[in-house]
Write an enzyme that holds these catalytic residues in place. Structure first.
Site, PDB file in Angstrom:
ATOM      1  N   GLU A   1       0.834  -1.210   0.000  1.00 47.38           N
ATOM      2  CA  GLU A   1       0.000   0.000   0.000  1.00 47.38           C
ATOM      3  C   GLU A   1       0.864   1.252   0.000  1.00 47.38           C
ATOM      4  O   GLU A   1       0.550   2.249  -0.651  1.00 47.38           O
ATOM      5  CB  GLU A   1      -0.917  -0.042   1.236  1.00 47.38           C
ATOM      6  CG  GLU A   1      -1.822   1.154   1.442  1.00 47.38           C
ATOM      7  CD  GLU A   1      -2.975   1.195   0.476  1.00 47.38           C
ATOM      8  OE1 GLU A   1      -2.729   1.279  -0.747  1.00 47.38           O
ATOM      9  OE2 GLU A   1      -4.131   1.163   0.929  1.00 47.38           O
TER      10      GLU A   1
ATOM     11  N   THR B   1      -3.776   9.203  -4.437  1.00 46.93           N
ATOM     12  CA  THR B   1      -3.839   9.339  -2.980  1.00 46.93           C
ATOM     13  C   THR B   1      -2.732  10.264  -2.470  1.00 46.93           C
ATOM     14  O   THR B   1      -2.979  11.131  -1.626  1.00 46.93           O
ATOM     15  CB  THR B   1      -3.720   7.950  -2.313  1.00 46.93           C
ATOM     16  OG1 THR B   1      -4.821   7.168  -2.762  1.00 46.93           O
ATOM     17  CG2 THR B   1      -3.769   8.040  -0.806  1.00 46.93           C
TER      18      THR B   1
HETATM   19  N1  HSE Z   1      -6.993   7.299   4.613  1.00 49.91           N
HETATM   20  C1  HSE Z   1      -6.448   7.379   3.303  1.00 49.91           C
HETATM   21  C2  HSE Z   1      -6.606   8.792   2.798  1.00 49.91           C
HETATM   22  C3  HSE Z   1      -7.162   6.422   2.419  1.00 49.91           C
HETATM   23  O1  HSE Z   1      -7.701   9.327   2.911  1.00 49.91           O
HETATM   24  O2  HSE Z   1      -5.646   9.370   2.283  1.00 49.91           O
HETATM   25  C4  HSE Z   1      -6.696   6.426   0.991  1.00 49.91           C
HETATM   26  O3  HSE Z   1      -7.543   5.594   0.227  1.00 49.91           O
END
Ligand code: HSE
Length: 307
Positions: free
Chosen positions: A129, A182
């Site tokens: 990830e 992201t």
């Molecule tokens: N918690 C993470 C974010 C999840 O919001 O950046 C990414 O899918």
């Protein structure tokens, strides 16, 4: 040797409005399939990728990186081949990289006779990830591997809490066909937040956890609010405010950005309301020139599984 298994690795919704980087839940109707094969020849190989254009080099592929991390620690007397049949579009905000990262380690663990528990699998999947998001977060991985709703109590050392799923809860999603990375969506966020906002946000997280334990749908509705992250990220998602207000009028309990976007999710009490919410979301995006997909799903309490 030569044994292989086919698995379903589900899509997930991270953050769940108020729980940035800690809360998540697992979807049922959307996910990748992967085939993991045990081989005599040592090492990890990716031998097939269908659906999206992703790297075959193990060190550049999230499924490969998580597999290698586990393989290098366990040092099994065999190797593994990985085939990835990708249905979840990368950058869609519903845990595409997590599904890949979780799938390889879950499949290898099954073929090795389950030497690792789910927390350890999540730990190795976080290595993959991190390649996608430049950060080892587990809020998509935990629900993919454990199923249902999860809370990442601590990322280091990794500690995951499983939360109950009220039985009438359904999710609706709209995925506008734009890509948000992201890492870029994280770069938008402030490093510090005002104390008042923090107080509201952690009260909402605590309330949501309590509401899931007591199946209190009114409290779920009051708690599904994000005042910390959404104000910064919603500008990346066209028509976010219009979708959210229309969805709430249709009767959803809450509506927020799924993970880092661009997907938007809503939770509803009953499948009927979730389907009405799906039409509402579709109506708004039909009037734009942005292509989109919508889904309704129950909450998948099993998580990743062998097919
Ligand atoms: N918690 C993470 C974010 C999840 O919001 O950046 C990414 O899918």
């Amino acid at each position: 040797m030569g044994k292989e298994i086919r698995i379903f690795s589900p899509a997930t919704v991270a953050n769940v409005a108020c729980g940035f980087d800690v809360l998540g839940f697992c979807l049922d109707t959307i996910g990748d399939e992967m085939v993991i094969k045990q081989t005599k020849e040592k090492g990890i190989k990716i031998t097939k990728i269908e659906g999206y254009d992703l790297p075959y080099e193990v060190e550049k592929n999230v499924a490969g990186v998580s597999a290698l991390a586990m393989y290098n620690d366990l040092k099994p007397d065999c190797g593994f081949e990985i085939k990835i049949y990708k249905n979840i579009k990368p950058g869609s905000g519903i845990g595409s990289s997590s599904a890949s990262a979780a799938g390889s380690v879950y499949g290898m663990n099954e073929l090795l006779g389950r030497p690792l528990d789910k927390t350890k699998l999540t730990y190795y999947a976080m290595k993959g990830e991190a390649l996608a998001s430049q950060c080892e977060h587990a809020d998509n991985l935990a629900p993919a591997i454990f199923g249902g709703f999860t809370l990442v109590k601590s990322a280091c050392p990794l500690q995951i809490l499983e939360l109950p799923t009220p039985s009438d809860l359904y999710a609706t999603l709209i995925h506008p066909q734009i890509e948000i990375k992201t890492a870029e969506s994280r770069a938008l966020l402030p490093k510090e937040i005002p104390l008042n906002n923090a107080i509201t946000q952690w009260a909402n997280v605590g309330s949501l956890v309590h509401a899931l334990h007591t199946s209190d749908y009114n409290l779920i509705k009051e708690a599904l609010i994000d005042i910390v992250i959404e104000p910064y990220r919603k500008q990346l998602i066209p028509h976010f405010d219009a979708v959210k207000s229309a969805v709430m009028e249709t009767g959803a309990l809450g509506c927020a950005i799924s993970g880092s976007g661009p997907s938007i999710f809503a939770l509803s009490k009953s499948e009927v309301t979730a389907k009405a919410v799906q039409s509402t979301m579709g109506d708004i995006y039909s009037k734009t020139d942005i292509e989109f997909e919508t889904y309704v799903s129950n909450i998948n309490t099993q998580g990743i599984k062998i097919l």
